[in-house]
Write a protein that holds these residues in place. Structure first.
Motif, PDB file in Angstrom:
ATOM      1  N   SER A   1      19.547 -26.243  23.675  1.00  0.00           N
ATOM      2  CA  SER A   1      18.395 -26.284  22.689  1.00  0.00           C
ATOM      3  C   SER A   1      17.598 -27.841  22.634  1.00  0.00           C
ATOM      4  CB  SER A   1      18.478 -25.909  21.478  1.00  0.00           C
ATOM      5  OG  SER A   1      18.928 -24.226  21.366  1.00  0.00           O
ATOM      6  N   GLY A   2      18.630 -28.714  22.566  1.00  0.00           N
ATOM      7  CA  GLY A   2      18.197 -30.282  22.685  1.00  0.00           C
ATOM      8  C   GLY A   2      17.539 -30.377  23.661  1.00  0.00           C
ATOM      9  N   ALA A   3      17.986 -30.146  24.924  1.00  0.00           N
ATOM     10  CA  ALA A   3      17.278 -30.609  26.164  1.00  0.00           C
ATOM     11  C   ALA A   3      15.955 -30.019  26.458  1.00  0.00           C
ATOM     12  CB  ALA A   3      18.282 -30.429  27.347  1.00  0.00           C
ATOM     13  N   PHE A   4      15.981 -28.327  26.086  1.00  0.00           N
ATOM     14  CA  PHE A   4      14.533 -27.841  26.042  1.00  0.00           C
ATOM     15  C   PHE A   4      13.734 -28.382  25.266  1.00  0.00           C
ATOM     16  CE2 PHE A   4      11.918 -24.133  25.422  1.00  0.00           C
ATOM     17  CZ  PHE A   4      11.276 -23.790  26.570  1.00  0.00           C
ATOM     18  N   PHE A   5      13.831 -28.649  24.069  1.00  0.00           N
ATOM     19  CA  PHE A   5      12.868 -29.099  22.796  1.00  0.00           C
ATOM     20  C   PHE A   5      12.735 -30.618  23.190  1.00  0.00           C
ATOM     21  CE2 PHE A   5      14.457 -25.553  20.203  1.00  0.00           C
ATOM     22  CZ  PHE A   5      13.244 -24.866  20.328  1.00  0.00           C
TER      23      PHE A   5
ATOM     24  N   VAL B   1      13.799 -27.601  32.147  1.00  0.00           N
ATOM     25  CA  VAL B   1      14.674 -26.631  33.283  1.00  0.00           C
ATOM     26  C   VAL B   1      15.870 -26.826  32.945  1.00  0.00           C
ATOM     27  CG1 VAL B   1      15.195 -26.381  35.630  1.00  0.00           C
ATOM     28  CG2 VAL B   1      12.585 -26.785  34.940  1.00  0.00           C
ATOM     29  N   TYR B   2      16.534 -28.057  32.886  1.00  0.00           N
ATOM     30  CA  TYR B   2      17.944 -28.307  32.522  1.00  0.00           C
ATOM     31  C   TYR B   2      18.344 -27.224  31.262  1.00  0.00           C
ATOM     32  CZ  TYR B   2      22.257 -30.268  31.011  1.00  0.00           C
ATOM     33  OH  TYR B   2      23.581 -30.320  30.424  1.00  0.00           O
ATOM     34  N   GLY B   3      17.662 -27.472  30.234  1.00  0.00           N
ATOM     35  CA  GLY B   3      17.870 -26.919  28.973  1.00  0.00           C
ATOM     36  C   GLY B   3      17.483 -25.385  29.190  1.00  0.00           C
ATOM     37  N   PHE B   4      16.758 -24.886  29.877  1.00  0.00           N
ATOM     38  CA  PHE B   4      16.634 -23.463  30.120  1.00  0.00           C
ATOM     39  C   PHE B   4      17.766 -22.916  30.733  1.00  0.00           C
ATOM     40  CE2 PHE B   4      15.027 -19.857  32.703  1.00  0.00           C
ATOM     41  CZ  PHE B   4      14.350 -19.125  31.793  1.00  0.00           C
ATOM     42  N   VAL B   5      18.164 -23.485  32.041  1.00  0.00           N
ATOM     43  CA  VAL B   5      19.650 -23.152  32.603  1.00  0.00           C
ATOM     44  C   VAL B   5      20.577 -23.442  31.661  1.00  0.00           C
ATOM     45  CG1 VAL B   5      20.877 -23.780  34.398  1.00  0.00           C
ATOM     46  CG2 VAL B   5      18.650 -23.727  34.774  1.00  0.00           C
ATOM     47  N   VAL B   6      20.945 -24.031  31.000  1.00  0.00           N
ATOM     48  CA  VAL B   6      22.174 -24.247  30.091  1.00  0.00           C
ATOM     49  C   VAL B   6      21.945 -23.120  28.899  1.00  0.00           C
ATOM     50  CG1 VAL B   6      23.145 -25.334  28.211  1.00  0.00           C
ATOM     51  CG2 VAL B   6      22.367 -26.444  30.343  1.00  0.00           C
TER      52      VAL B   6
END
Length: 100
Positions: A29-33, A52-57
């Motif tokens: 969530s932190g990466a996505f936001f 994209v990294y946040g979405f994959v995680v």
């Protein structure tokens, strides 16, 4: 931003909030936001990579279900079962050849 709006409309605001802010999903969530904020600050390429990294995680738990569903579709299933894609899809879906 449209993805977040779509999720909120489909499952509701409360369930969307609970999904994104679960303790074990903070990293994704932190990466996505953070990626969204980075895009809005004027660094679109870097921000989209972070998103994209946040979405994959965040959604890695759904990938096996989605891949197995796609494998059962007539045309897409034939493509995903081609020899050079099959091994990659097996790893992505978490299938193990040891069980066979």
């Amino acid at each position: 931003i449209l993805f977040l709006a779509g999720v909120a409309f489909v499952v509701g605001m409360e369930r969307s909030f609970l999904f994104f802010f679960q303790r074990h999903k903070w990293k994704g969530s932190g990466a996505f936001f953070g990626g969204i904020i980075t895009v809005l600050l004027g660094f679109p390429l870097i921000g989209m990579c972070i998103e994209v990294y946040g979405f994959v995680v965040l959604f890695s738990g759904f990938f096996p279900v989605a891949i197995n569903f796609l494998r059962r579709m007539p045309v897409i299933g034939n493509i995903l079962n081609l020899p050079f894609l099959s091994g990659f899809m097996d790893r992505l879906a978490g299938d193990s050849k040891m069980n066979v």
